[in-house]
Design an enzyme around this catalytic site. Structure first.
Site, short mmCIF file in Angstrom:
data_model
loop_
_atom_site.label_atom_id
_atom_site.label_comp_id
_atom_site.label_asym_id
_atom_site.label_seq_id
_atom_site.Cartn_x
_atom_site.Cartn_y
_atom_site.Cartn_z
N GLU A 122 0.55 -1.31 -0.15
CA GLU A 122 0.15 0.06 -0.04
C GLU A 122 0.58 1.42 0.14
O GLU A 122 0.70 2.28 0.65
CB GLU A 122 -1.02 -0.06 1.28
CG GLU A 122 -1.88 -1.39 1.01
CD GLU A 122 -2.94 -1.20 2.21
OE1 GLU A 122 -2.95 -0.37 3.01
OE2 GLU A 122 -4.22 -1.80 1.74
N GLU A 154 -6.26 -8.43 -0.77
CA GLU A 154 -6.76 -8.17 0.48
C GLU A 154 -8.29 -7.60 0.49
O GLU A 154 -8.47 -6.66 -0.50
CB GLU A 154 -6.09 -7.00 1.41
CG GLU A 154 -4.76 -7.04 2.19
CD GLU A 154 -3.97 -5.92 2.82
OE1 GLU A 154 -4.83 -5.27 3.51
OE2 GLU A 154 -2.88 -6.02 2.84
C1 BG6 Z 1 -4.74 -2.89 4.92
C2 BG6 Z 1 -3.48 -3.27 5.51
O1 BG6 Z 1 -4.59 -1.30 4.95
O2 BG6 Z 1 -5.73 -2.95 5.78
C3 BG6 Z 1 -3.44 -4.27 6.46
O3 BG6 Z 1 -2.56 -3.51 4.24
C4 BG6 Z 1 -4.50 -4.16 7.34
O4 BG6 Z 1 -2.03 -4.17 7.17
C5 BG6 Z 1 -5.90 -3.71 6.88
O5 BG6 Z 1 -4.43 -4.90 8.65
C6 BG6 Z 1 -7.03 -3.86 7.48
O6 BG6 Z 1 -6.75 -2.58 8.23
P1 BG6 Z 1 -7.04 -2.52 9.97
O7 BG6 Z 1 -6.63 -1.19 10.42
O8 BG6 Z 1 -8.64 -2.77 10.06
O9 BG6 Z 1 -6.20 -3.62 10.49
#
Ligand code: BG6
Length: 491
Positions: A183, A389
């Site tokens: 990211e 993701e």
């Molecule tokens: C993404 C990241 O932005 O979102 C992850 O690459 C992260 O590392 C995921 O865990 C979800 O975000 P959060 O803040 O809910 O853990």
């Protein structure tokens, strides 16, 4: 009807949110080790007036959960078995750069760190899960930041090349897919973690290190990261030709919808797409530096000049695949400030969306936004895509039966996966879906355990207590059914 044969079904985590063991076997702190949540503006570093440098200074009142995380360093074998139990044929994690080069600027790597990842990759491959490795998931060694100012310093390119060369040689043949910087397009929202950059020369207010990082240093970091990205692609192709390499973009902001048909909002939404995503992904995927940046640089009073050799390198070494995260869409309305967090940006509430993740986070849920995003990216880059993701964080506790009925999570993945299929039907070359957080890990944004994404529950809490025992949630079996049928149960 099902998904294409050989579709990648899996999940994704990151070393800094999963492994813990932050100082074990030679590892030194990385940038996320001094933050409780990457959205924090208050890193655990302080300015030393004598040395004129920042140094680590953790706040004793804060719980740095990532230091132990969910103890993946010692438990990855049992966890990977649980992942394989869902039928995963691929799995994404990151290498903690600081396990391999603890301070980042050593000539020789740390053998204990290399050995750890040897074993982890072997375990994944033995279990039939093709490894996808992020080379840095917000994991710049802290020393590189406090000593060199991080990525604004061109020396980082050399240190990084040393690291990735070591990795590509050591693990040749074991990794299906490498991702460069997690990211990294969030670097202007989160310069310290996503850009690994800090102003260390005469910071204007040393008690506010993040706020003191200059625009010029951020754009210098942009420049150096783009050069490093191209060098990485080149090295990967030379040293491990069977592996593919992708960029890793937070792409929620691709689905930035103008709130209405006011042309001013439409143009502003386009600019939001550019400055949140394309300003970084176009160089990495198309090998060009976008022309609109000249206007941006002028307005910011910065210079950002690439040499002819650098432009050639960037042009000739674009990534093989587009890999990205998607959590939610955004509306754009000129009168509304866009809020930012790890899910992307968010403006006014979209009245057409049916679901919303429960409080306290309440992220909008827009599965069709994922189809839209895939199509925009397909038309722009014409590259194979992997969704590395997508997931939902919920505040969950075991019920009286010792399980968790996370029906909302099952619903969330069903709707998103259906839209991935629709995107494939539209003609998009989507090759894989990696659910974010198949096992509970420390939240990146808030640094909490309370925000759980897993199909597998981990007994650990915000104050740090817990047995670390693992338990399967109900959604585990739903994802398993989806994978077993290659998506057919949904279609
Ligand atoms: C993404 C990241 O932005 O979102 C992850 O690459 C992260 O590392 C995921 O865990 C979800 O975000 P959060 O803040 O809910 O853990």
């Amino acid at each position: 009807m099902s998904f294409p044969k050989g579709f990648n079904w899996g999940g994704a985590i990151a070393a800094n949110q999963y492994e813990g063991a932050w100082l074990e076997d030679g590892k030194q702190p990385n940038v996320t080790d001094v933050l409780v949540g990457i959205m924090s503006r208050d890193p655990g570093i302080k300015w030393n007036e004598e040395t004129k440098k920042y140094e680590m200074c953790l706040n004793p009142k804060k719980a740095y959960l990532s230091h132990t995380a969910v103890d993946g360093y010692h438990r990855y074998k049992e966890d990977l078995k649980l992942m394989a139990g869902m039928g995963f044929n691929c799995f994404r994690t990151s290498f903690a750069w600081g396990r391999i080069f603890p301070n980042g600027d050593e000539d020789q790597p740390n053998e204990a760190g290399l050995k750890f990842y040897d074993d982890m990759l072997d375990t994944m491959n033995e279990l039939g899960m093709k490894p996808c490795i992020t080379l840095s998931h917000y994991e710049t060694p802290l020393h590189l930041i406090t000593e060199y100012g991080g990525w604004s310093n061109p020396k980082l390119i050399g240190f990084w090349k040393n690291y990735v060369t070591t990795v590509f040689k050591r693990y040749a043949g074991k990794v299906e897919l490498y991702l460069t910087f997690n990211e990294v397009n969030a670097m202007f929202r989160m310069p310290l973690v996503a850009g690994g950059v800090l102003t260390i020369k005469d910071p204007k207010d040393p008690s506010d290190p993040i706020g003191s990082t200059t625009e010029q240093d951020k754009w210098d970091a942009y420049h150096n990261i783009l050069v490093a990205n191209a060098e990485t692609v080149k090295l990967c192709h030379e040293l491990d030709p069977n592996a593919k390499i992708g960029c890793m973009m937070t792409s929620s902001a691709v689905a930035t919808y103008a709130y209405d048909c006011n042309p001013k909002n439409v143009i502003a939404a386009m600019e939001a797409q550019r400055m949140n995503v394309f300003y970084m992904s176009d160089p990495m995927c198309l090998g060009i530096i976008p022309t609109y940046l000249k206007k941006v640089w002028k307005a910011a009073g910065v210079t950002c000049e690439f040499t002819e050799d650098e432009l050639k390198l960037i042009k000739e070494n674009t990534v093989d695949v587009y890999t990205f995260s998607y959590y939610r869409s955004t509306t754009y309305d000129l009168g509304t400030n866009l809020k930012v967090d790890t899910g992307g940006t968010s403006g006014k509430e979209n009245p057409f969306l049916v679901d919303k993740a429960p409080k306290p986070w309440g992220w909008a849920v827009d599965p069709e936004g994922l189809r839209y995003t895939c199509n925009i990216l397909n038309d722009r880059y014409h590259k194979p895509m992997y969704i590395v993701e997508n997931g939902v964080g919920l505040d969950e506790n075991l019920d009286e039966n010792g399980t968790i009925d996370d029906a909302f999570r099952a619903h969330y993945i069903e709707e998103h996966i259906k839209n991935v299929h629709a995107a494939i039907e539209d003609g998009c070359d989507v090759r894989g879906y990696y659910y974010w957080g198949p096992i509970d890990v420390v939240s990146a944004g808030t640094g909490e355990m309370k925000k759980r994404y897993g199909f597998v529950y981990v007994d650990r809490f915000n104050d740090g207590h817990g047995t670390l025992e693992r338990k399967i949630k109900k959604s585990y079996n739903r994802y398993k059914e989806i994978i077993e049928s290659n998506g057919e149960v949904l279609l």
